[in-house]
Design an enzyme around this catalytic site. Structure first.
Site, PDB file in Angstrom:
ATOM      1  N   ASN A 113     -49.245  27.265  30.165  1.00 12.85           N
ATOM      2  CA  ASN A 113     -48.406  27.974  29.096  1.00 12.85           C
ATOM      3  C   ASN A 113     -46.791  28.166  29.702  1.00 12.85           C
ATOM      4  O   ASN A 113     -46.046  28.158  28.945  1.00 12.85           O
ATOM      5  CB  ASN A 113     -49.286  29.191  28.863  1.00 12.85           C
ATOM      6  CG  ASN A 113     -50.439  29.012  28.000  1.00 12.85           C
ATOM      7  OD1 ASN A 113     -50.689  27.923  27.653  1.00 12.85           O
ATOM      8  ND2 ASN A 113     -51.486  30.202  27.853  1.00 12.85           N
ATOM      9  N   THR A 158      -9.931  23.795  -5.137  1.00 12.81           N
ATOM     10  CA  THR A 158     -11.068  24.891  -5.280  1.00 12.81           C
ATOM     11  C   THR A 158     -11.948  24.318  -6.468  1.00 12.81           C
ATOM     12  O   THR A 158     -11.080  23.674  -7.295  1.00 12.81           O
ATOM     13  CB  THR A 158     -10.718  26.328  -5.210  1.00 12.81           C
ATOM     14  OG1 THR A 158      -9.862  26.165  -6.754  1.00 12.81           O
ATOM     15  CG2 THR A 158      -9.604  26.693  -4.227  1.00 12.81           C
ATOM     16  N   HIS A 159     -13.042  24.426  -6.435  1.00 11.57           N
ATOM     17  CA  HIS A 159     -14.096  24.058  -7.430  1.00 11.57           C
ATOM     18  C   HIS A 159     -13.692  22.509  -7.615  1.00 11.57           C
ATOM     19  O   HIS A 159     -14.073  21.936  -8.620  1.00 11.57           O
ATOM     20  CB  HIS A 159     -13.828  24.524  -8.776  1.00 11.57           C
ATOM     21  CG  HIS A 159     -13.926  26.091  -8.698  1.00 11.57           C
ATOM     22  ND1 HIS A 159     -14.885  26.915  -9.079  1.00 11.57           N
ATOM     23  CD2 HIS A 159     -12.726  27.252  -8.522  1.00 11.57           C
ATOM     24  CE1 HIS A 159     -14.553  28.153  -8.792  1.00 11.57           C
ATOM     25  NE2 HIS A 159     -13.295  27.990  -8.595  1.00 11.57           N
ATOM     26  N   SER A 281     -23.259  -4.900   1.886  1.00  6.60           N
ATOM     27  CA  SER A 281     -24.441  -5.017   1.078  1.00  6.60           C
ATOM     28  C   SER A 281     -24.887  -6.341   0.896  1.00  6.60           C
ATOM     29  O   SER A 281     -24.276  -7.448   1.363  1.00  6.60           O
ATOM     30  CB  SER A 281     -23.750  -4.573  -0.355  1.00  6.60           C
ATOM     31  OG  SER A 281     -24.520  -5.251  -1.339  1.00  6.60           O
ATOM     32  N   LYS A 287     -18.845  -5.131  -0.728  1.00  7.05           N
ATOM     33  CA  LYS A 287     -18.986  -3.690  -0.363  1.00  7.05           C
ATOM     34  C   LYS A 287     -18.587  -3.493   1.125  1.00  7.05           C
ATOM     35  O   LYS A 287     -19.102  -4.311   1.974  1.00  7.05           O
ATOM     36  CB  LYS A 287     -20.277  -3.408  -0.866  1.00  7.05           C
ATOM     37  CG  LYS A 287     -20.851  -3.287  -2.121  1.00  7.05           C
ATOM     38  CD  LYS A 287     -20.181  -2.124  -2.878  1.00  7.05           C
ATOM     39  CE  LYS A 287     -21.280  -1.304  -2.645  1.00  7.05           C
ATOM     40  NZ  LYS A 287     -21.270   0.060  -3.451  1.00  7.05           N
ATOM     41  N   ASN A 289     -19.919   0.144   2.761  1.00  7.11           N
ATOM     42  CA  ASN A 289     -20.414   1.462   2.222  1.00  7.11           C
ATOM     43  C   ASN A 289     -20.302   2.522   3.588  1.00  7.11           C
ATOM     44  O   ASN A 289     -20.521   2.139   4.793  1.00  7.11           O
ATOM     45  CB  ASN A 289     -21.875   1.196   1.877  1.00  7.11           C
ATOM     46  CG  ASN A 289     -21.860   0.480   0.631  1.00  7.11           C
ATOM     47  OD1 ASN A 289     -21.067   0.482  -0.037  1.00  7.11           O
ATOM     48  ND2 ASN A 289     -22.928  -0.451   0.677  1.00  7.11           N
ATOM     49  N   GLU A 294     -23.556   8.767   5.075  1.00 11.44           N
ATOM     50  CA  GLU A 294     -24.538   9.239   3.830  1.00 11.44           C
ATOM     51  C   GLU A 294     -25.763   9.595   4.924  1.00 11.44           C
ATOM     52  O   GLU A 294     -26.557  10.771   4.899  1.00 11.44           O
ATOM     53  CB  GLU A 294     -24.859   8.421   3.224  1.00 11.44           C
ATOM     54  CG  GLU A 294     -23.883   7.930   2.120  1.00 11.44           C
ATOM     55  CD  GLU A 294     -23.867   6.456   1.567  1.00 11.44           C
ATOM     56  OE1 GLU A 294     -24.918   6.059   1.616  1.00 11.44           O
ATOM     57  OE2 GLU A 294     -22.951   5.891   1.156  1.00 11.44           O
ATOM     58  N   GLN A 326     -47.553  23.895  20.248  1.00 14.10           N
ATOM     59  CA  GLN A 326     -47.305  22.725  20.515  1.00 14.10           C
ATOM     60  C   GLN A 326     -46.728  21.687  19.594  1.00 14.10           C
ATOM     61  O   GLN A 326     -46.165  20.866  19.643  1.00 14.10           O
ATOM     62  CB  GLN A 326     -48.763  22.127  20.999  1.00 14.10           C
ATOM     63  CG  GLN A 326     -48.702  20.516  21.484  1.00 14.10           C
ATOM     64  CD  GLN A 326     -50.187  20.338  21.703  1.00 14.10           C
ATOM     65  OE1 GLN A 326     -50.624  20.805  22.750  1.00 14.10           O
ATOM     66  NE2 GLN A 326     -50.811  19.247  20.853  1.00 14.10           N
ATOM     67  N   LYS A 329     -42.818  20.968  19.335  1.00 10.50           N
ATOM     68  CA  LYS A 329     -42.145  20.294  20.230  1.00 10.50           C
ATOM     69  C   LYS A 329     -41.210  19.096  19.396  1.00 10.50           C
ATOM     70  O   LYS A 329     -40.363  18.774  19.892  1.00 10.50           O
ATOM     71  CB  LYS A 329     -43.116  19.642  21.027  1.00 10.50           C
ATOM     72  CG  LYS A 329     -42.744  19.452  22.444  1.00 10.50           C
ATOM     73  CD  LYS A 329     -44.135  19.049  23.501  1.00 10.50           C
ATOM     74  CE  LYS A 329     -44.557  20.087  24.224  1.00 10.50           C
ATOM     75  NZ  LYS A 329     -45.933  19.510  24.839  1.00 10.50           N
TER      76      LYS A 329
HETATM   77  N1  ARG Z   1     -49.253  21.119  25.633  1.00 13.96           N
HETATM   78  C1  ARG Z   1     -49.566  22.261  25.434  1.00 13.96           C
HETATM   79  C2  ARG Z   1     -48.414  22.898  24.552  1.00 13.96           C
HETATM   80  O1  ARG Z   1     -47.525  22.416  24.157  1.00 13.96           O
HETATM   81  C3  ARG Z   1     -49.462  22.833  26.845  1.00 13.96           C
HETATM   82  C4  ARG Z   1     -50.130  24.233  26.898  1.00 13.96           C
HETATM   83  C5  ARG Z   1     -51.599  24.086  26.875  1.00 13.96           C
HETATM   84  N2  ARG Z   1     -52.216  25.724  26.982  1.00 13.96           N
HETATM   85  C6  ARG Z   1     -53.350  25.936  26.399  1.00 13.96           C
HETATM   86  N3  ARG Z   1     -53.775  26.874  26.505  1.00 13.96           N
HETATM   87  N4  ARG Z   1     -54.061  25.130  25.818  1.00 13.96           N
HETATM   88  O2  ARG Z   1     -48.521  24.189  24.242  1.00 13.96           O
END
Ligand code: ARG
Length: 456
Positions: A113, A158-159, A281, A287, A289, A294, A326, A329
């Protein structure tokens, strides 16, 4: 079917479900994980216990193997297996394969952790600095463009309706200043991130005399996060803060992109996008673009949504570590990729932007000078509302005004003829210099920790 892992036997489907994308995403964390582990084993080897959990020779052996792991990862040769689940256990497995019993002693006084928390903070430090460097480079490009076209008249809207005389310089310098605001936000996010969570362990610290300040210093953080529970559960919230700051930069870029799409339409013709930043295009031969712009708009939506998504992931999480984290991530990492690539592609696009001064002047219909005319009457003593009505009732008499004279008359602070490009440059360069210093400092910490003391 059950599969054996370092942390016990797990049903194969459960293993796949819980490991999720970690096997792939964590490859971006190998260097940070090794960096964190190098600091951790250094601290363990200096622990005031007889004997310490690791001797200085042990720590050196571990660090030497971490160096090889990083080299393998850089060469694309480091693999996180499903049984590893994540980078943390993959590194521990490799250390144990190569160093035997020593590898099994590395995880004392920490948890995955606090390990993932420090990995993400180290990763974020690196990526935030890249984002800030790119934001500063783009702001400089915009300010340079603004300075070059400071006196080119452009109708202020403006607008979206023609409003008052303005300049290309004012328009471009406004985006540069918006990026300066975004840089300040990114800097604040950086400072919040720049605190070391290691030693939090599972969330509640350990009954051993670990030195959290030492680890924080070795890794180049400003300080340890004070409260170990906060150190752990700041995860998620911190990613949301960082993504919000990135989202603000993307908000600036998205609106700039929208203006560029609009003003480079043939109907306006104010700007010409550099040809290499447009695409063709498959059916229409003529074209060119503005796909880059975008896509940038859409990517901005994704980064802003990612900030929200991560906040939602942690919104209902109780205190202490929860595996929900998790899932933050992927949006976190993607948010960086989207923002940095967008900032980087905009700088050369802006530098290559061509201005059509004639088309810009063509936009100056007489009514654009209505307010200026009313203010002229005020200068001669007429109350503003009377002047306003006088002009409103005689709009057809507004011929013959010069956009150049109108611009030259707006001399007060921040107006088209009152812009201080040098001051803006200075502010941007302060951010660039600070960013370069932090990048150097981080590199020096890494070099120090991984210095090969067995070699001369
Ligand atoms: N891959 C886990 C995460 O991103 C790592 C930590 C896992 N901890 C646990 N107590 N299972 O949180």
């Amino acid at each position: 079917m059950r599969r054996k892992t370092t942390v016990g036997e797990v049903d194969a489907d459960v293993l796949a479900y819980t490991a999720g994308q970690d096997r792939v995403l964590d490859l971006a964390l190998v260097e940070a994980d090794c960096f964190g582990t190098a600091a951790h084993v250094t601290m363990l080897s200096r622990m005031p216990l007889q004997p310490p959990p690791l001797t200085p020779q042990d720590a050196r052996a571990v660090i030497a193997e971490l160096r090889r792991i990083m080299a393998d990862a850089a060469a694309g040769r480091f693999v996180i297996t499903l049984e590893d689940q994540d980078v943390h256990l993959a590194v521990e497995r490799r250390l144990t394969e190569k160093l035997g019993a020593l590898g099994k002693r590395v995880h004392v006084c920490r948890s995955r952790n606090d390990q993932v928390a420090v990995d993400l903070r180290l990763f974020a430090k690196d990526r935030l600095l890249a984002a800030m460097a790119a934001a500063a480079a783009l702001a400089l490009a915009l300010n340079k463009f603004a300075r070059r076209h400071a006196r080119v008249p452009m109708v202020g809207r403006t607008h979206m309706q023609p409003a008052m005389p303005s300049s290309v310089g004012l328009w471009a310098a406004a985006w540069a200043e918006s990026l300066l605001d975004d840089l300040a936000l990114l800097r604040t996010a950086y400072d919040l991130n720049n605190q070391c969570p290691l030693g939090s362990a599972a969330s509640y610290g350990v009954p051993m005399p670990i030195d959290r300040h030492l680890v924080s210093d070795l890794l180049g953080f400003a300080r340890p996060v004070a409260n170990v529970l906060h150190a752990n559960q700041a995860r998620g919230k911190l990613e949301a803060i960082i993504l919000s700051a990135l989202g603000q930069a993307m908000l600036t870029l998205s609106r700039l992109a929208q203006d560029l799409i609009l003003f480079s339409m043939p109907e306006f013709g104010y700007f010409h996008l550099p040809a290499e930043f447009t695409t063709g295009s498959s059916i229409m031969p003529q074209k060119r673009n503005p796909d880059v712009l975008e896509l940038l708009r859409a990517k901005a939506a994704k980064v802003l949504a990612a900030a929200n998504l991560v906040a939602e992931i942690v919104r209902a999480a109780p205190s202490g570590y929860n595996r929900d984290l998790q899932e933050a991530k992927a949006p976190f990492m993607e948010g960086f990729d989207l923002t940095i690539s967008s900032l980087q592609i905009m700088a050369p696009l802006v530098a290559g932007l061509r201005v059509d001064a004639a088309a810009l002047r063509h936009g100056f219909t007489p009514d654009v000078f209505a307010t200026d005319r009313a203010l002229e009457l005020v200068a001669k003593g007429m109350p503003f509302r009377d002047a306003y009505n006088e002009v409103k009732n005689n709009l057809q008499q507004l011929a013959g005004y010069s956009p150049d004279e109108a611009l030259a008359a707006k001399r007060h602070y921040g107006a088209p003829a009152g812009l201080d490009f040098t001051a803006t440059d200075r502010r941007i360069k302060e951010f660039s210099a600070w960013t370069a210093r932090e990048i150097k400092r981080a590199q020096a910490c890494r070099d120090r920790l991984f210095a090969d003391k067995t070699k001369k």
